[in-house]
Design a protein around this motif. Sequence first.
Motif, mmCIF file in Angstrom:
data_model
loop_
_atom_site.group_PDB
_atom_site.id
_atom_site.type_symbol
_atom_site.label_atom_id
_atom_site.label_comp_id
_atom_site.label_asym_id
_atom_site.label_seq_id
_atom_site.Cartn_x
_atom_site.Cartn_y
_atom_site.Cartn_z
ATOM 1 N N GLU A 1 -6.912 18.266 -6.796
ATOM 2 C CA GLU A 1 -5.856 18.983 -6.064
ATOM 3 C C GLU A 1 -5.207 19.975 -7.008
ATOM 4 O O GLU A 1 -5.064 19.695 -8.192
ATOM 5 N N LYS A 2 -4.756 21.083 -6.452
ATOM 6 C CA LYS A 2 -4.074 22.079 -7.279
ATOM 7 C C LYS A 2 -2.568 21.888 -7.164
ATOM 8 O O LYS A 2 -2.070 21.513 -6.106
ATOM 9 N N THR A 3 -1.847 22.191 -8.254
ATOM 10 C CA THR A 3 -0.388 22.179 -8.196
ATOM 11 C C THR A 3 0.062 23.569 -7.750
ATOM 12 O O THR A 3 -0.385 24.565 -8.305
ATOM 13 N N THR A 4 0.949 23.601 -6.732
ATOM 14 C CA THR A 4 1.441 24.917 -6.293
ATOM 15 C C THR A 4 2.964 24.874 -6.199
ATOM 16 O O THR A 4 3.524 23.839 -5.832
ATOM 17 N N LEU B 1 1.516 20.021 1.515
ATOM 18 C CA LEU B 1 1.783 19.531 0.154
ATOM 19 C C LEU B 1 0.641 18.661 -0.353
ATOM 20 O O LEU B 1 -0.024 17.976 0.427
ATOM 21 N N PRO B 2 0.443 18.671 -1.692
ATOM 22 C CA PRO B 2 -0.578 17.792 -2.255
ATOM 23 C C PRO B 2 -0.208 16.320 -2.038
ATOM 24 O O PRO B 2 0.950 15.994 -1.758
ATOM 25 N N GLY C 1 3.152 18.059 -7.001
ATOM 26 C CA GLY C 1 4.003 18.797 -6.066
ATOM 27 C C GLY C 1 4.133 18.112 -4.703
ATOM 28 O O GLY C 1 4.733 18.685 -3.793
ATOM 29 N N GLY C 2 3.578 16.931 -4.553
ATOM 30 C CA GLY C 2 3.756 16.180 -3.297
ATOM 31 C C GLY C 2 5.085 15.441 -3.291
ATOM 32 O O GLY C 2 5.874 15.561 -4.234
ATOM 33 N N VAL C 3 5.349 14.716 -2.224
ATOM 34 C CA VAL C 3 6.579 13.912 -2.139
ATOM 35 C C VAL C 3 6.192 12.452 -1.921
ATOM 36 O O VAL C 3 5.050 12.155 -1.548
#
Length: 242
Positions: free
Chosen positions: A51-54, A113-114, A120-122
Motif C-alpha cells: 500500500e502507498k502512503t498518501t 484510505l489505506p 495513513g489509515g484509521v
Amino acid sequence: MTQHRQLAEELIAEAEKWDGIRAGIAAIDEVLGGPSYKAVAVGSWQTNHSEKTTPWLPNARSLLVLAMHHPEDDPRLDWFDRGNTAGNRRMTKISEELGTWLFKTHNVRAQPLPYHVEKGGVYLKDAAVFAGLGVVGKNNLLLDRKWGPRVRLRAVLIEGRLPSGRPPEDFQPRQGCAMPCRKACPENAFGPGQYDRPTCIQRLNSDRDDPIESGQKDSEGSPILVTDWCRRCEFACPVGEK
Ligand code: B12
C-alpha cells in the motif's frame, strides 16, 4: 431535510447497493479521539501489505465506513497473497468507485484510505462504532448489527462535514454473553481476562509461516500458496448471520 443530510443518506444508499456491504458516516474528530488512539499497542506486528502512503485530503471532516460481509464459507476473501487479500482488493475497488460517484454527482471529493494506520489509515473498529454500524464485542472485534464479527472494514475520507451516525444504544450483544470466543482461541489470548495482543500476534505469525494451497497454479504450474489467518474468535461468536 438539510442538503448535507440528504447527501449522507444518498452516499450510504449508493454504498449499500453493493452486495454484502453496510455503510455509515463517522466524524473524523471522534474517531481520532477514540479508545484505539489512546491505547498503547504492545507487541509488534510486521506486514508486507502493498500500500502507498498518501497525504490526507484537506478539509475532510467525515469518513464513510464500509463493512463487507465475510461469510465463514468464503475463506478466500481473507487469504493473503502477493501483498494483499481478495477482500481488501474488493473493498478498495468499491471505495474508489464510490469516490468517483460522489465527485460526479455532487462535486464532493473523497479519498479511499489505506488499511494500515501507519500508512495513513484509521483504526477501523472505532470508526465503525462511531458510524453506528455496531459495537466492539468481548472478542475485541466489531460486531456488526447484521453480520456480527464476520465483516471486514474500510474507510473513505470525505470532504466537508456530513452528519454522522452514533454508537448504537439499542444493540447490546455484550450483555449476558457467555464469551465462547474466549474458549475458542487456540492460543488462549483472552486468558488474562482481556485480549492479549502479543499472544494473538504469535498465532498469526505461525499462520504466515505455514501457508496453505489456494487450489490455483502460477504460470509455471506450481501451486499458489496463501496465508489463511486464524478466525476462531469470529466463528465462535453467536452474534449475526454466518
Ligand atoms: C494490527 C492489526 C492486527 C494485529 C494486532 C491486533 C490488535 N487488536 O491489536 C493482529 C495481526 C494480531 C490482528 C489480529 C486480528 N485481526 Co486485525 N487488524 C489490525 C489493524 C491493522 C489495526 C488494529 C490495531 O492495531 N488496533 C489498536 C489496538 C491497540 O487496539 P485493539 O486491540 O484493536 O483494541 C481497541 C478496540 O477494540 C477499541 N474499542 C474497544 N472497545 C471499544 C468501544 C468503543 C465505543 C470504541 C469506539 C472502541 C472500542 O479500543 C481498543 C483499545 O483500547 C486493523 C485494521 C485497522 N486499520 O484498524 C485490523 C482489524 C482490526 N483486524 C481484523 C481481523 C479480522 C483480525 C483477526 C480475526 C485475524 C484475521 N483473520 O484477519 C484477528 C482478531 C484479533 C482480535 N480478536 O482482536 C479486522 C476486524 C474486523 C472486525 N469485525 O472487527 C480489522 C478491522 C481489519 C479488517 N480486515 O477489516 N490484527
